[in-house]
Design an enzyme around this catalytic site. Structure first.
Site, PDB file in Angstrom:
ATOM      1  N   LYS A  92     -22.713  -8.003   7.716  1.00  0.00           N
ATOM      2  CA  LYS A  92     -22.976  -7.080   6.594  1.00  0.00           C
ATOM      3  C   LYS A  92     -22.281  -7.492   5.299  1.00  0.00           C
ATOM      4  O   LYS A  92     -22.829  -7.306   4.217  1.00  0.00           O
ATOM      5  CB  LYS A  92     -22.588  -5.656   6.983  1.00  0.00           C
ATOM      6  CG  LYS A  92     -23.526  -5.065   8.037  1.00  0.00           C
ATOM      7  CD  LYS A  92     -23.171  -3.638   8.357  1.00  0.00           C
ATOM      8  CE  LYS A  92     -23.981  -3.160   9.554  1.00  0.00           C
ATOM      9  NZ  LYS A  92     -23.700  -1.768   9.904  1.00  0.00           N
ATOM     10  N   ASP A 121     -26.476   2.843   6.047  1.00  0.00           N
ATOM     11  CA  ASP A 121     -25.684   3.432   7.139  1.00  0.00           C
ATOM     12  C   ASP A 121     -25.160   4.830   6.788  1.00  0.00           C
ATOM     13  O   ASP A 121     -25.230   5.752   7.600  1.00  0.00           O
ATOM     14  CB  ASP A 121     -24.484   2.532   7.488  1.00  0.00           C
ATOM     15  CG  ASP A 121     -24.893   1.316   8.296  1.00  0.00           C
ATOM     16  OD1 ASP A 121     -25.962   1.362   8.953  1.00  0.00           O
ATOM     17  OD2 ASP A 121     -24.149   0.321   8.284  1.00  0.00           O
TER      18      ASP A 121
END
Ligand code: NDP
Length: 277
Positions: free
Chosen positions: A68, A105
């Site tokens: 990420k 997220d």
């Protein structure tokens, strides 16, 4: 010949990812013609693998552990929430050829907590266990819901303190170690450590959760995770895992790519029904 739009999730390990299944259901549900695969990509392979994917007509990628931060660095342009999180889980090819980076997220977690489980964040005292990439992505979206306060507790205490300091201007937030949690109580405890993946728990004192409090483990499994069991043992009103968050963050990525919002509830119900619990 019309080529089908291609999407994928990159990560390492990736074998057990539910994302291809989730996106296949979203595509069927919304009548979108697309292909979504899972590809094992290490941090070392990442830049070349992403370039190759987009060079042969790829339209969008999800990136998971341990990619990420690399995805954040790779993106040409980033959304505000990606910049805040300094982490990207969604890459999207733009009409001008640039690659957009976003982080879905945090919104995925907040949608699952509030939309699917009717959990109140406004005015809540919230404890986040862990100060890694997932914590970084969920802090700002939680503070935006007018949480009373957030405490971040982490094994490496300096990381918790530094992370809290980064978000200081956005609300009441402090960082500490697990041993500093003694005699404190929280309405909602979120496990954002990776301990559940190995069936372990951070060291937590007794009476950490208020009466009728809620526990949420970002990790998910077919069996209840160690932290979900801890919540049950501590009489949590609800003790949930991160399956709903997974589906909600995927729906948000799907929306970025296709401009259409899939229905998440039937997908969560289907995946839940397939568990052995
Ligand atoms: P990171 O590797 O970035 O961070 C891991 C965190 O766990 C760090 O704070 C680390 O502490 C802590 N930790 C690791 N081992 C231990 C231990 N033995 N005892 C105490 N603390 C420990 O991982 P991520 O933040 O990316 O992911 C965290 C979790 O969130 C994972 O389980 C992941 O699967 C889940 N997740 C779920 C999502 C969903 O959609 N449901 C989305 C994103 C993540 P230290 O800093 O001291 O090393």
């Amino acid at each position: 010949m019309t080529l089908i739009d291609r999407y994928a999730v990159f990560g390492c390990p990736i074998k057990h990812s539910k994302s291809p299944r989730i996106h296949k259901i979203f595509a069927e549900q919304t009548g979108q013609a697309l292909e979504y695969s899972a590809q094992e990509v290490s941090a070392e392979q990442f830049p070349a693998a992403v370039a190759a994917f987009f060079a042969v007509g790829g339209k969008g990628l999800n990136c998971t552990i341990p990619l990420k931060e690399l995805a954040w660095a790779y993106a040409d342009v980033k959304t505000e929430r990606a910049c805040t999180a300094k982490s990207v889980n969604t890459l999207a090819l733009q009409a001008n050829g640039s690659i957009l980076g976003d982080n879905t997220d945090g919104i995925g977690l907040v949608t699952d907590l509030i939309g699917n489980h009717a959990i109140t964040l406004a005015g809540s005292r919230i404890l986040i266990l862990g100060a890694g990439g997932a914590s970084r992505g969920i802090i700002a979206p939680i503070l935006e819901q007018s949480a009373h306060s957030i405490v971040i507790a982490n094994r490496t205490v300096d990381k918790a303190i530094e992370l809290a300091a980064e978000f200081h201007a956005r609300g009441s937030i402090t960082g500490c170690g697990f041993s500093d949690l003694k005699n404190r109580q929280f309405d909602l405890i979120i496990n954002a450590t990776s301990t559940s993946l190995s069936g372990q728990l951070p060291p937590l004192p007794e009476a950490l959760l208020v009466h009728n409090g809620v526990c949420y483990d970002l990790a998910y499994s077919t069996e209840p995770t160690a932290f979900v069991l801890w919540g049950q043992d501590n009489q949590a009103l609800k003790s949930l895992d991160g399956l709903g968050m997974l589906v909600e963050q995927a729906a948000e990525a799907f929306f970025i790519w296709r401009g259409i919002r899939p229905e998440t509830r039937p997908v969560i119900e289907l995946l839940n029904a397939e568990r052995t619990i």
